[in-house]
Design a protein around this motif. Structure first.
Motif, PDB file in Angstrom:
ATOM      1  N   LEU A 108       0.840  -1.206   0.000  1.00 59.30           N
ATOM      2  CA  LEU A 108       0.000   0.000   0.000  1.00 59.30           C
ATOM      3  C   LEU A 108       0.873   1.254   0.000  1.00 59.30           C
ATOM      4  O   LEU A 108       0.661   2.177  -0.787  1.00 59.30           O
ATOM      5  N   ALA A 109       1.872   1.270   0.862  1.00 60.05           N
ATOM      6  CA  ALA A 109       2.701   2.462   1.020  1.00 60.05           C
ATOM      7  C   ALA A 109       3.454   2.797  -0.265  1.00 60.05           C
ATOM      8  O   ALA A 109       3.450   3.945  -0.723  1.00 60.05           O
ATOM      9  N   VAL A 110       4.078   1.791  -0.853  1.00 56.18           N
ATOM     10  CA  VAL A 110       4.874   2.064  -2.061  1.00 56.18           C
ATOM     11  C   VAL A 110       3.962   2.506  -3.212  1.00 56.18           C
ATOM     12  O   VAL A 110       4.279   3.415  -3.959  1.00 56.18           O
ATOM     13  N   ARG A 111       2.793   1.890  -3.317  1.00 57.28           N
ATOM     14  CA  ARG A 111       1.882   2.230  -4.419  1.00 57.28           C
ATOM     15  C   ARG A 111       1.368   3.659  -4.285  1.00 57.28           C
ATOM     16  O   ARG A 111       1.292   4.392  -5.260  1.00 57.28           O
ATOM     17  N   PHE A 112       1.004   4.040  -3.058  1.00 60.23           N
ATOM     18  CA  PHE A 112       0.344   5.332  -2.889  1.00 60.23           C
ATOM     19  C   PHE A 112       1.313   6.471  -2.601  1.00 60.23           C
ATOM     20  O   PHE A 112       0.975   7.634  -2.752  1.00 60.23           O
ATOM     21  N   MET A 113       2.523   6.157  -2.173  1.00 61.05           N
ATOM     22  CA  MET A 113       3.449   7.224  -1.789  1.00 61.05           C
ATOM     23  C   MET A 113       4.576   7.443  -2.785  1.00 61.05           C
ATOM     24  O   MET A 113       5.417   8.315  -2.582  1.00 61.05           O
ATOM     25  N   THR A 114       4.624   6.625  -3.836  1.00 68.28           N
ATOM     26  CA  THR A 114       5.666   6.825  -4.849  1.00 68.28           C
ATOM     27  C   THR A 114       5.001   6.922  -6.217  1.00 68.28           C
ATOM     28  O   THR A 114       3.864   6.460  -6.395  1.00 68.28           O
ATOM     29  N   PRO A 115       5.707   7.510  -7.187  1.00 77.65           N
ATOM     30  CA  PRO A 115       5.117   7.611  -8.527  1.00 77.65           C
ATOM     31  C   PRO A 115       5.271   6.342  -9.357  1.00 77.65           C
ATOM     32  O   PRO A 115       4.954   6.332 -10.543  1.00 77.65           O
ATOM     33  N   LEU A 116       5.761   5.255  -8.753  1.00 81.99           N
ATOM     34  CA  LEU A 116       6.022   4.025  -9.513  1.00 81.99           C
ATOM     35  C   LEU A 116       4.727   3.439 -10.058  1.00 81.99           C
ATOM     36  O   LEU A 116       3.669   3.558  -9.436  1.00 81.99           O
ATOM     37  N   ASN A 117       4.812   2.773 -11.219  1.00 80.85           N
ATOM     38  CA  ASN A 117       3.605   2.161 -11.784  1.00 80.85           C
ATOM     39  C   ASN A 117       3.221   0.905 -11.013  1.00 80.85           C
ATOM     40  O   ASN A 117       3.944   0.457 -10.114  1.00 80.85           O
ATOM     41  N   ALA A 118       2.080   0.332 -11.385  1.00 78.66           N
ATOM     42  CA  ALA A 118       1.503  -0.758 -10.603  1.00 78.66           C
ATOM     43  C   ALA A 118       2.454  -1.933 -10.430  1.00 78.66           C
ATOM     44  O   ALA A 118       2.685  -2.402  -9.310  1.00 78.66           O
ATOM     45  N   VAL A 119       3.022  -2.411 -11.537  1.00 78.58           N
ATOM     46  CA  VAL A 119       3.876  -3.600 -11.470  1.00 78.58           C
ATOM     47  C   VAL A 119       5.172  -3.291 -10.717  1.00 78.58           C
ATOM     48  O   VAL A 119       5.578  -4.031  -9.807  1.00 78.58           O
ATOM     49  N   VAL A 120       5.804  -2.193 -11.072  1.00 77.59           N
ATOM     50  CA  VAL A 120       7.082  -1.863 -10.437  1.00 77.59           C
ATOM     51  C   VAL A 120       6.908  -1.619  -8.937  1.00 77.59           C
ATOM     52  O   VAL A 120       7.706  -2.083  -8.120  1.00 77.59           O
ATOM     53  N   SER A 121       5.848  -0.944  -8.558  1.00 79.74           N
ATOM     54  CA  SER A 121       5.650  -0.691  -7.126  1.00 79.74           C
ATOM     55  C   SER A 121       5.431  -2.009  -6.371  1.00 79.74           C
ATOM     56  O   SER A 121       5.893  -2.183  -5.254  1.00 79.74           O
ATOM     57  N   GLY A 122       4.751  -2.949  -7.045  1.00 87.94           N
ATOM     58  CA  GLY A 122       4.572  -4.265  -6.425  1.00 87.94           C
ATOM     59  C   GLY A 122       5.908  -4.958  -6.224  1.00 87.94           C
ATOM     60  O   GLY A 122       6.185  -5.528  -5.159  1.00 87.94           O
ATOM     61  N   ILE A 123       6.758  -4.889  -7.243  1.00 83.56           N
ATOM     62  CA  ILE A 123       8.084  -5.521  -7.155  1.00 83.56           C
ATOM     63  C   ILE A 123       8.897  -4.889  -6.029  1.00 83.56           C
ATOM     64  O   ILE A 123       9.498  -5.589  -5.202  1.00 83.56           O
ATOM     65  N   VAL A 124       8.884  -3.549  -5.968  1.00 83.44           N
ATOM     66  CA  VAL A 124       9.664  -2.849  -4.944  1.00 83.44           C
ATOM     67  C   VAL A 124       9.182  -3.225  -3.547  1.00 83.44           C
ATOM     68  O   VAL A 124       9.974  -3.596  -2.671  1.00 83.44           O
ATOM     69  N   ALA A 125       7.871  -3.176  -3.354  1.00 87.47           N
ATOM     70  CA  ALA A 125       7.324  -3.461  -2.028  1.00 87.47           C
ATOM     71  C   ALA A 125       7.636  -4.892  -1.600  1.00 87.47           C
ATOM     72  O   ALA A 125       8.069  -5.149  -0.470  1.00 87.47           O
ATOM     73  N   MET A 126       7.441  -5.821  -2.524  1.00 85.16           N
ATOM     74  CA  MET A 126       7.677  -7.221  -2.165  1.00 85.16           C
ATOM     75  C   MET A 126       9.168  -7.496  -1.951  1.00 85.16           C
ATOM     76  O   MET A 126       9.541  -8.344  -1.141  1.00 85.16           O
ATOM     77  N   THR A 127      10.021  -6.761  -2.684  1.00 82.96           N
ATOM     78  CA  THR A 127      11.463  -6.953  -2.510  1.00 82.96           C
ATOM     79  C   THR A 127      11.928  -6.422  -1.154  1.00 82.96           C
ATOM     80  O   THR A 127      12.761  -7.043  -0.488  1.00 82.96           O
ATOM     81  N   ILE A 128      11.357  -5.282  -0.743  1.00 81.94           N
ATOM     82  CA  ILE A 128      11.704  -4.731   0.577  1.00 81.94           C
ATOM     83  C   ILE A 128      11.462  -5.791   1.648  1.00 81.94           C
ATOM     84  O   ILE A 128      12.301  -6.039   2.509  1.00 81.94           O
ATOM     85  N   PHE A 129      10.313  -6.442   1.533  1.00 82.62           N
ATOM     86  CA  PHE A 129       9.938  -7.417   2.543  1.00 82.62           C
ATOM     87  C   PHE A 129      10.730  -8.725   2.405  1.00 82.62           C
ATOM     88  O   PHE A 129      11.327  -9.228   3.358  1.00 82.62           O
ATOM     89  N   THR A 130      10.763  -9.254   1.182  1.00 76.42           N
ATOM     90  CA  THR A 130      11.352 -10.579   0.969  1.00 76.42           C
ATOM     91  C   THR A 130      12.859 -10.580   1.218  1.00 76.42           C
ATOM     92  O   THR A 130      13.415 -11.568   1.717  1.00 76.42           O
ATOM     93  N   SER A 131      13.539  -9.485   0.875  1.00 74.22           N
ATOM     94  CA  SER A 131      14.996  -9.486   1.089  1.00 74.22           C
ATOM     95  C   SER A 131      15.330  -9.602   2.581  1.00 74.22           C
ATOM     96  O   SER A 131      16.346 -10.196   2.943  1.00 74.22           O
ATOM     97  N   ALA A 132      14.453  -9.073   3.438  1.00 73.60           N
ATOM     98  CA  ALA A 132      14.691  -9.216   4.878  1.00 73.60           C
ATOM     99  C   ALA A 132      14.558 -10.679   5.306  1.00 73.60           C
ATOM    100  O   ALA A 132      15.353 -11.190   6.101  1.00 73.60           O
ATOM    101  N   VAL A 133      13.543 -11.345   4.749  1.00 76.25           N
ATOM    102  CA  VAL A 133      13.357 -12.760   5.090  1.00 76.25           C
ATOM    103  C   VAL A 133      14.536 -13.584   4.579  1.00 76.25           C
ATOM    104  O   VAL A 133      15.082 -14.436   5.290  1.00 76.25           O
TER     105      VAL A 133
END
Lengths: 241, 213
Positions: free
Chosen positions: B71-96
């Protein structure tokens, strides 16, 4: 070749080595014995700085490796070490175990490292295992590979830290045979071991340690027949029941 | 009724959704392996500052729902739908993945470091040639199960309107809304997720077997 000057080592509150002075001449074979916890392993590990002394100096081949910015990794290339638990690289074949460090560290060509590697494998009687993985070898075979791995760096000094202590009794001799053979080469050897037969056979000098100190230092025939120190006498009487 | 549902255009509509799902999943997995490995090595490092910095990142990300990042990456950045999904999921998954890599590094005994050190290898060479390859083998099952989670969790991006597989199935349910059709659609989507994941987990088994000879 090796000089330890005034070495102290503390592990927390534990004072493991107490003002150790220890010299080994080029080509000399020194065997270190003593009860467990006496500091023998820590002492031998200070020679290649696997343990950093709390104070004191370590000189190897004229270089003070305890000095600030000393070329420690360079000096380690000329000191082979054999461990109690073999510590072969399990994801590499036997031959790869032998060639990895020469290629990566010394820049030896792979073909050349393999050629000398095969020579050493033949010497320890394991040429036919060159392409096997360590997990498929017996303990004795693994330790012989570990010796060949160390030799393939062409070291000036070989350190053995209880090389037969983790082996089944029937495999001890095959490893000792390789070590005796190596001793005839004139390489400098420091060996921590409980194998008194080996000490008698190859040692130029026996060091007896107890409670972090070198208590007695003598030729093997003197040490085993007429130990001067009471604790050494007691130790020997327990070993030769 | 069912025939109605299985029109070519409907299937194509779903397959385009699947393409989005796989794009997000594959990109997330690749980026997370790279970033997670670096973070894991930093976390395992003897350098206290490096280890702590990595630890703060891992803990603060791992303990927050992934949906929040989406939600945060999609609504707070100008990234498009797919890229924002990739960024958000990468933030989370790289920690795991960082935690998995750290566990893998911890699983390699001190003896390996000492053997390499005694031969004159430096810290980085030892890490690259001796410790990491063994660690990666040990953590393959854990990594694969995380990859499978990533593929499934891409369905969360539907929450911000990104039309991936699940989202498109739900859109189709708007047009084909009798119970049999809805049930069939859910079943179909489940099967589509199942296939790549099943292949993934079997590749892991096959790899494990190969390593153990």
């Amino acid at each position: 070749m090796i000089a330890l000057k005034g070495i102290d080592k503390h592990f927390g509150h534990h004072h493991v080595l107490k003002n150790i002075h220890f010299h080994v001449k080029s080509g000399e074979k020194v065997v270190i014995i003593g009860p467990s916890g006496s500091g023998k392993s820590t002492l031998i590990r200070c020679i290649n700085l696997l343990e950093k002394p709390s104070s004191g100096e370590v000189h190897v081949d004229g270089i003070e490796i305890t000095a600030h910015k000393a070329p420690v990794t360079k000096v380690r290339q000329s000191i082979g070490m054999v461990f109690q638990q073999f510590n072969l690289y399990p994801h590499k074949t036997v031959l790869e175990n032998l060639t990895l460090a020469p290629v990566l560290v010394k820049g030896v060509r792979k073909e050349e490292a393999e050629e000398t590697g095969m020579k050493y494998l033949e010497r320890v009687g394991l040429k036919d295992k060159a392409h096997a993985y360590p997990a498929h070898l017996s303990g004795g075979q693994q330790q012989r590979v570990a010796i060949a791995r160390a030799l393939n760096m062409h070291p000036k000094i070989m350190l053995f830290d209880e090389p037969t202590s983790a082996l089944d009794p029937e495999m001890i001799q095959e490893v000792l045979d390789v070590m005796v053979d190596l001793a005839h080469d004139g390489i400098t050897m420091v060996v921590v071991t409980h194998e008194m037969g080996f000490a008698k056979q190859v040692a130029d000098r026996v060091i007896f340690m107890d409670e972090g100190k070198i208590i007695e230092e003598a030729k093997p025939e003197d040490f085993f027949n007429h130990p001067k120190n009471e604790r050494a006498r007691l130790f020997l009487s327990k070993i030769f029941r | 009724m069912i025939k109605d549902l299985f029109k070519a255009e409907n299937l194509m509509f779903l397959m385009q959704g699947l393409a989005v799902t796989l794009t997000i999943a594959v990109a997330t997995i690749l980026l997370s392996i790279m970033i997670g490995t670096i973070l894991g090595i930093a976390r395992h490092s003897r350098n206290k500052a490096l280890s702590r910095m990595s630890g703060v990142y891992i803990e603060s990300v791992r303990n927050v729902p992934m949906l929040l990042f989406i939600l945060a990456v999609r609504f707070m950045t100008p990234l498009n739908a797919v890229v924002s999904g990739i960024v958000a999921m990468t933030i989370f998954t790289s920690a795991v993945i960082a935690e998995i890599v750290r566990a893998g590094l911890n699983s390699i005994g001190q003896g390996q470091w000492e053997a390499a050190k005694s031969q004159g290898l430096n810290h980085v060479t030892t890490l690259v040639h001796i410790v990491l390859p063994q660690a990666l083998r040990n953590i393959t099952p854990a990594l694969v199960s995380q990859f499978i989670t990533v593929v499934k969790d891409t369905s969360f991006v539907w929450a911000v309107g990104t039309e991936e597989l699940t989202g498109r199935a739900i859109i189709l349910m708007g047009k084909h809304n009798n119970p049999v059709q809805v049930f069939t659609l859910f079943g179909l989507v489940a099967a589509i997720y199942f296939i790549p994941n099943y292949v993934l987990s079997h590749m892991a088994h096959w790899r494990q077997r190969k390593i153990l000879h």
